[in-house]
Write a protein that holds these residues in place. Structure first.
Motif, PDB file in Angstrom:
ATOM      1  N   GLU A 653       0.826  -1.186   0.000  1.00  0.00           N
ATOM      2  CA  GLU A 653       0.000   0.000   0.000  1.00  0.00           C
ATOM      3  C   GLU A 653       0.873   1.254   0.000  1.00  0.00           C
ATOM      4  N   LYS A 654       2.015   1.142   0.656  1.00  0.00           N
ATOM      5  CA  LYS A 654       2.901   2.297   0.724  1.00  0.00           C
ATOM      6  C   LYS A 654       3.451   2.639  -0.657  1.00  0.00           C
ATOM      7  N   ILE A 655       3.746   1.595  -1.461  1.00  0.00           N
ATOM      8  CA  ILE A 655       4.250   1.851  -2.817  1.00  0.00           C
ATOM      9  C   ILE A 655       3.171   2.535  -3.642  1.00  0.00           C
ATOM     10  N   LYS A 656       1.901   2.069  -3.495  1.00  0.00           N
ATOM     11  CA  LYS A 656       0.809   2.714  -4.220  1.00  0.00           C
ATOM     12  C   LYS A 656       0.680   4.175  -3.807  1.00  0.00           C
ATOM     13  N   GLU A 657       0.791   4.418  -2.507  1.00  0.00           N
ATOM     14  CA  GLU A 657       0.708   5.795  -2.039  1.00  0.00           C
ATOM     15  C   GLU A 657       1.838   6.644  -2.596  1.00  0.00           C
ATOM     16  N   ARG A 658       3.046   6.056  -2.652  1.00  0.00           N
ATOM     17  CA  ARG A 658       4.177   6.810  -3.213  1.00  0.00           C
ATOM     18  C   ARG A 658       3.940   7.124  -4.686  1.00  0.00           C
ATOM     19  N   MET A 659       3.371   6.164  -5.434  1.00  0.00           N
ATOM     20  CA  MET A 659       3.096   6.411  -6.848  1.00  0.00           C
ATOM     21  C   MET A 659       2.073   7.538  -7.010  1.00  0.00           C
ATOM     22  N   LYS A 660       1.045   7.521  -6.157  1.00  0.00           N
ATOM     23  CA  LYS A 660       0.053   8.590  -6.229  1.00  0.00           C
ATOM     24  C   LYS A 660       0.685   9.934  -5.901  1.00  0.00           C
ATOM     25  N   VAL A 661       1.510   9.945  -4.853  1.00  0.00           N
ATOM     26  CA  VAL A 661       2.190  11.189  -4.476  1.00  0.00           C
ATOM     27  C   VAL A 661       3.098  11.668  -5.595  1.00  0.00           C
ATOM     28  N   ARG A 662       3.802  10.690  -6.244  1.00  0.00           N
ATOM     29  CA  ARG A 662       4.705  11.064  -7.338  1.00  0.00           C
ATOM     30  C   ARG A 662       3.919  11.645  -8.517  1.00  0.00           C
ATOM     31  N   GLU A 663       2.758  11.023  -8.835  1.00  0.00           N
ATOM     32  CA  GLU A 663       1.933  11.553  -9.924  1.00  0.00           C
ATOM     33  C   GLU A 663       1.452  12.960  -9.596  1.00  0.00           C
ATOM     34  N   LYS A 664       1.036  13.166  -8.326  1.00  0.00           N
ATOM     35  CA  LYS A 664       0.599  14.497  -7.938  1.00  0.00           C
ATOM     36  C   LYS A 664       1.745  15.502  -8.043  1.00  0.00           C
ATOM     37  N   MET A 665       2.960  15.071  -7.622  1.00  0.00           N
ATOM     38  CA  MET A 665       4.104  15.975  -7.699  1.00  0.00           C
ATOM     39  C   MET A 665       4.431  16.330  -9.145  1.00  0.00           C
ATOM     40  N   LEU A 666       4.381  15.311 -10.039  1.00  0.00           N
ATOM     41  CA  LEU A 666       4.657  15.589 -11.448  1.00  0.00           C
ATOM     42  C   LEU A 666       3.623  16.533 -12.031  1.00  0.00           C
ATOM     43  N   SER A 667       2.323  16.297 -11.691  1.00  0.00           N
ATOM     44  CA  SER A 667       1.269  17.176 -12.183  1.00  0.00           C
ATOM     45  C   SER A 667       1.461  18.590 -11.654  1.00  0.00           C
ATOM     46  N   LYS A 668       1.796  18.687 -10.358  1.00  0.00           N
ATOM     47  CA  LYS A 668       2.013  20.002  -9.765  1.00  0.00           C
ATOM     48  C   LYS A 668       3.225  20.686 -10.389  1.00  0.00           C
ATOM     49  N   ARG A 669       4.281  19.885 -10.661  1.00  0.00           N
ATOM     50  CA  ARG A 669       5.483  20.451 -11.275  1.00  0.00           C
ATOM     51  C   ARG A 669       5.181  20.974 -12.683  1.00  0.00           C
ATOM     52  N   GLU A 670       4.343  20.247 -13.441  1.00  0.00           N
ATOM     53  CA  GLU A 670       3.983  20.671 -14.789  1.00  0.00           C
ATOM     54  C   GLU A 670       3.184  21.972 -14.743  1.00  0.00           C
ATOM     55  N   LYS A 671       2.240  22.044 -13.771  1.00  0.00           N
ATOM     56  CA  LYS A 671       1.467  23.278 -13.647  1.00  0.00           C
ATOM     57  C   LYS A 671       2.372  24.444 -13.261  1.00  0.00           C
ATOM     58  N   MET A 672       3.334  24.167 -12.354  1.00  0.00           N
ATOM     59  CA  MET A 672       4.257  25.221 -11.954  1.00  0.00           C
ATOM     60  C   MET A 672       5.118  25.665 -13.134  1.00  0.00           C
ATOM     61  N   ARG A 673       5.511  24.692 -13.971  1.00  0.00           N
ATOM     62  CA  ARG A 673       6.321  25.041 -15.139  1.00  0.00           C
ATOM     63  C   ARG A 673       5.534  25.920 -16.104  1.00  0.00           C
ATOM     64  N   GLU A 674       4.253  25.536 -16.353  1.00  0.00           N
ATOM     65  CA  GLU A 674       3.421  26.346 -17.238  1.00  0.00           C
ATOM     66  C   GLU A 674       3.209  27.739 -16.660  1.00  0.00           C
ATOM     67  N   THR A 675       2.945  27.791 -15.347  1.00  0.00           N
ATOM     68  CA  THR A 675       2.761  29.090 -14.708  1.00  0.00           C
ATOM     69  C   THR A 675       4.026  29.930 -14.816  1.00  0.00           C
ATOM     70  N   SER A 676       5.183  29.278 -14.634  1.00  0.00           N
ATOM     71  CA  SER A 676       6.450  29.996 -14.739  1.00  0.00           C
ATOM     72  C   SER A 676       6.670  30.548 -16.140  1.00  0.00           C
ATOM     73  N   ILE A 677       6.309  29.744 -17.156  1.00  0.00           N
ATOM     74  CA  ILE A 677       6.469  30.204 -18.542  1.00  0.00           C
ATOM     75  C   ILE A 677       5.577  31.405 -18.804  1.00  0.00           C
ATOM     76  N   ASP A 678       4.305  31.316 -18.312  1.00  0.00           N
ATOM     77  CA  ASP A 678       3.396  32.439 -18.514  1.00  0.00           C
ATOM     78  C   ASP A 678       3.913  33.693 -17.818  1.00  0.00           C
ATOM     79  N   LYS A 679       4.409  33.525 -16.584  1.00  0.00           N
ATOM     80  CA  LYS A 679       4.945  34.683 -15.871  1.00  0.00           C
ATOM     81  C   LYS A 679       6.152  35.265 -16.591  1.00  0.00           C
TER      82      LYS A 679
END
Length: 817
Positions: A653-679
């Motif tokens: 279960e911990k590995i599944k949780e880590r994968m979910k956290v990693r997906e959220k981090m990647l999604s958040k990083r992509e949004k931050m990258r797009e926001t940074s480009i717009d800024k």
């Protein structure tokens, strides 16, 4: 003793940094780098003594004969009563108290200085300019700075000198030099007995002055004037402690409230002037700062190294080398406070050689300054145990007053006898601990996880038939304890004999008392059972219950053809080695999978804290490792194998949780990258607009400059015409003089109206028509505008019109005709 050793190590590190600075770095002009170096020395002297290096030395384990010889050296100690001897205070303890008294006095002096300084800053008004807060005082003190405060008396210095002094103090304040001074004073207070700490503080203060002088000299109008101001450092104005000050070179002491100036202060001023005029050092000289690294490493390796001795296993035949007069398997060993560590190691090796099923370790040893044993933990590891368990602790501030005798009975029991004024015997087995000849029996096999202790080992602890048990704060008599349960203890057991128990707990304690300190749990005695896991059910694949063996420990899915589709095995923190072996056997037998495990470690609760597993077979392989550095139990994980899909591996279960956290981090990083480009795009667009505006402003300023240049040219042309007129007027005056005529009048800025009227009469008396008009004066009565016309009647006419801006008075006007 440890504190004195720390002080010596700290003083040694500070001395090492100072000597390198004194002989290598002091004459260089890298004042900022030297400041960093000196601060690093202070921090290193505080922290580095805590750093230790461990070296492991392997030596051959003592052979049985050597063991017997080593043991014989201390088994001859008499078992008579131990007579208490008068204890003397060790010399190191006297030195420690003297040193601590000096530290306390130095810190009190430091606090008094700091309090006095803060009182001075708070009692005088201040005003803030930029990031500096200026405090004007009436006291006769030299200017100084403390953090962002700059304190000065404006009446003790002229304007030019005060301006240079304030610039000097601004450098101290802006670079936070007060932090350096506070650290140096604290280290000096902590190492007051180390003369180097006093020199270190002086060198640090001098380098701060070099640094401030070098920075100030860049901004003062005259470097020579600044050096002359330094030469005035012989001024006897007092300076508060813990501060930076322009006259720092003046060495003054306060003796009974009176400032005393020392005679070598001018030499210090000379050093500051020399460093101020010194040519910048070669940039490669900064590499000399690295000389401290090998010296520091050598110091740490010499004085901060702990040697750990480990013994190599020696396979020898005990019957060939044993002492023929002593039977090794029947030998009785003993130790006391005088027993050395080597002899204690010999006892441990004796049991490792002759009784490998009953290993003994005398752990957590502590000794006093005389080398006498004051503390130890007695731990054992019987056959079937996976690690050593603490059976009892002994320790006090004074050396132990007991002789301990060790022996192994014919039944394999470990017998520990404490011999003092009275004798106490402890019988230890894998599952039980018995005290005082079977009068007290530990009620659980799990007590080996806890610790047995008794406060007074000089008394014989014999309990009655029905002693009192205090477990988790509740009281139980022995006959009230559940028969089918044991007590799992994470803590220690404290025992009281019937006499002490009755005094402390009344009638309930007449048969003695056992106090379980820590967390105790009643655990049902396990009975052999078959572990059967309910198989998984799906609508697509029905499982034939009869096909599952009752001894299986894995979850199994089967196809309708009775072929195994999926195998799933769960491993938890409570999985035992026996169960792991059963998993290994089942996978090999039923699925032709080679399953192995290693690096299995358990904590005090018999929970798995680390494990590495691997598998191979049927074209599949893989491995998985998990561990917890803090000693916490592992999370559950499982091994799965799907023969239909041809997949296998590990999951949790911990590995599944880590994968979910990693997906959220990647999604958040992509949004931050797009926001940074717009800024970034918005920023670039805004900058382009700003650049266009700046270019337009520059163009307008250029037009204004062109207009100003044209006006200047026009004014220059007019000025040249006026000069020509004046020249012609002087020529006419010369002609008049040559003709024997001439009249002269001078008008000043302070000429009054009455004086103007008088001048007019005098000029007309000489045949010169003189008129003035448009007279304007400022608030001081000074002429700021006037127009004068004169005519001598001989063709020489003169008109003078002058005015000023901002109510400034006119220059002197001379009229000659």
């Amino acid at each position: 003793m440890e504190f004195l050793i720390y002080i010596l190590k700290s003083a040694g590190i500070l001395t090492l940094f100072y000597l390198i600075y004194l002989f290598v770095l002091r004459k260089d002009t890298f004042f900022t780098a030297n400041r960093t170096y000196l601060l690093t020395g202070i921090i290193a002297s505080i922290l580095f003594p805590f750093i230790t290096f461990t070296t492991v030395t392997f030596v051959d384990a003592p052979t049985p004969s050597n063991t017997a010889d080593a043991i014989t050296e201390f088994t001859s100690a008499p078992t008579t009563d131990i007579v208490a001897t008068a204890t003397t205070v060790p010399m190191w303890q006297i030195l420690l108290w003297v040193y601590l008294a000096g530290v306390a006095l130095m810190f009190i002096h430091f606090l008094i200085q700091l309090t006095s300084l803060l009182r001075l800053l708070l009692k005088n008004p201040s005003y803030k300019i930029n990031r500096f807060r200026f405090v004007e005082i009436q006291d006769t003190l030299a200017p100084f700075s403390f953090f962002s405060y700059i304190v000065f008396n404006p009446t003790t210095h002229d304007a030019q000198e005060l301006e240079m002094i304030l610039k000097h103090e601004k450098v101290h304040a802006s670079q936070w030099h007060s932090i350096d001074l506070l650290l140096a004073n604290l280290v000096r207070a902590f190492q007051w007995a180390n003369p180097i700490s006093w020199f270190y503080k002086t060198s640090l203060e001098a380098n701060l002055e070099f640094l401030a002088d070098n920075e100030t000299a860049r901004y003062v109008p005259s470097k020579t004037a600044y050096q002359l101001a330094l030469l005035k450092a012989s001024s006897a104005l007092p300076v508060p402690a813990l501060t930076n000050n322009f006259y720092h070179s003046s060495t003054r002491l306060n003796v009974f409230g009176r400032p005393i100036s020392l005679g070598f202060q001018n030499g210090q001023v000379k050093k500051r002037i020399i460093m101020l005029n010194k040519r910048s050092s070669n940039k490669y000289n900064q590499f000399k700062l690295m000389l401290v690294l090998p010296a520091l490493a050598l110091f740490l390796w010499s004085f901060n190294t702990v040697e750990v001795v480990k013994y190599n296993e020696v396979n020898t035949n005990a019957s060939e080398v044993a002492n023929p007069t002593i039977s090794p398997n029947k030998m009785t060993l003993q130790f006391s406070a005088e027993t050395t560590d080597f002899q204690l190691d010999a006892i441990e090796n004796y049991f490792g050689t002759h009784h490998p099923e009953s290993l003994v370790k005398i752990d957590n040893r502590k000794r006093n300054a005389e080398g006498l044993l004051t503390n130890f933990s007695f731990t054992t590891k019987f056959k079937g145990n996976d690690h050593f368990y603490t059976r009892f602790d002994r320790g006090a501030k004074v050396p132990i007053q007991t002789i301990y005798q060790l022996a192994v009975s014919d039944k394999g029991e470990l017998l520990v006898t404490e011999t003092g004024k009275e004798t106490v015997q402890i019988k230890i087995t894998k599952d039980n601990l018995v005290i005082a000849n079977n009068k007290v029996l530990a009620p659980t096999s799990d007590l080996r996880q806890g610790k047995m202790s008794s406060g007074d080992t000089s008394k014989k602890i014999q309990l009655g038939k029905n002693p009192l048990y205090i477990i988790n704060g509740k009281k139980y008599l022995k006959n009230e304890l559940p028969v089918d349960k044991t007590i799992q203890l994470d803590g220690t057991i404290e025992m009281f004999n019937p006499e002490d128990g009755a005094k402390k707990y009344g009638k309930q304690g007449e048969d003695g008392v056992l106090v379980f300190n820590g967390v105790s749990t009643f655990v049902k005695v396990p009975t052999p059972t078959t572990n059967v896991t309910t198989p998984l059910q799906t609508s697509e694949n029905k499982i034939n219950q009869a096909s599952i063996d009752s001894e299986k420990i894995s979850e199994v899915k089967r196809l309708q053809t009775d072929a195994v589709k999926e195998v799933r095995i769960k491993i938890t923190k409570n999985t035992t080695k026996e169960k792991l072996d059963a998993i290994k056997e089942e996978l090999k037998r039923d699925h032709n999978i080679i399953f192995n495990y290693k690096n299995v470690n358990f904590n005090a609760k018999n929970e798995i804290t680390s494990i590495s597993v691997s598998y191979k077979g049927n074209g599949m392989s893989g491995s998985y490792s998990v561990n917890d550095d803090d000693g916490d139990a592992i999370d559950d994980f499982y091994f799965y194998m799907d023969t239909e899909e041809g997949t296998s591996g590990f999951g949790s279960e911990k590995i599944k949780e880590r994968m979910k956290v990693r997906e959220k981090m990647l999604s958040k990083r992509e949004k931050m990258r797009e926001t940074s480009i717009d800024k970034r795009r918005e920023t670039m667009s805004r900058r382009r607009s700003e650049m266009a505006e700046i270019r337009e402003e520059i163009r307008e300023e250029q037009e204004d400059v062109r207009e100003e240049v044209a006006k200047l040219r026009e004014n220059s042309r007019k000025l040249m015409n006026e000069e020509r007129k004046i020249a012609r007027g002087y020529a006419q005056i010369a002609r008049n003089k040559s003709a024997g005529r001439g009249a002269r009048a001078t008008i000043y800025k302070n000429t009054t109206d009455a004086e103007l009227a008088t001048i007019k009469k005098e000029m007309e008396a000489k045949g010169v028509t003189f008129n003035y008009s448009r007279v304007k004066r400022n608030a001081n009565g000074e002429i700021t505008r006037i127009k004068i016309q004169s005519d001598n009647g001989m063709g020489s006419k003169q008109t003078i019109s002058t005015s000023t801006d901002d109510d400034e008075p006119i220059e002197m006007i001379v009229i000659e005709q």
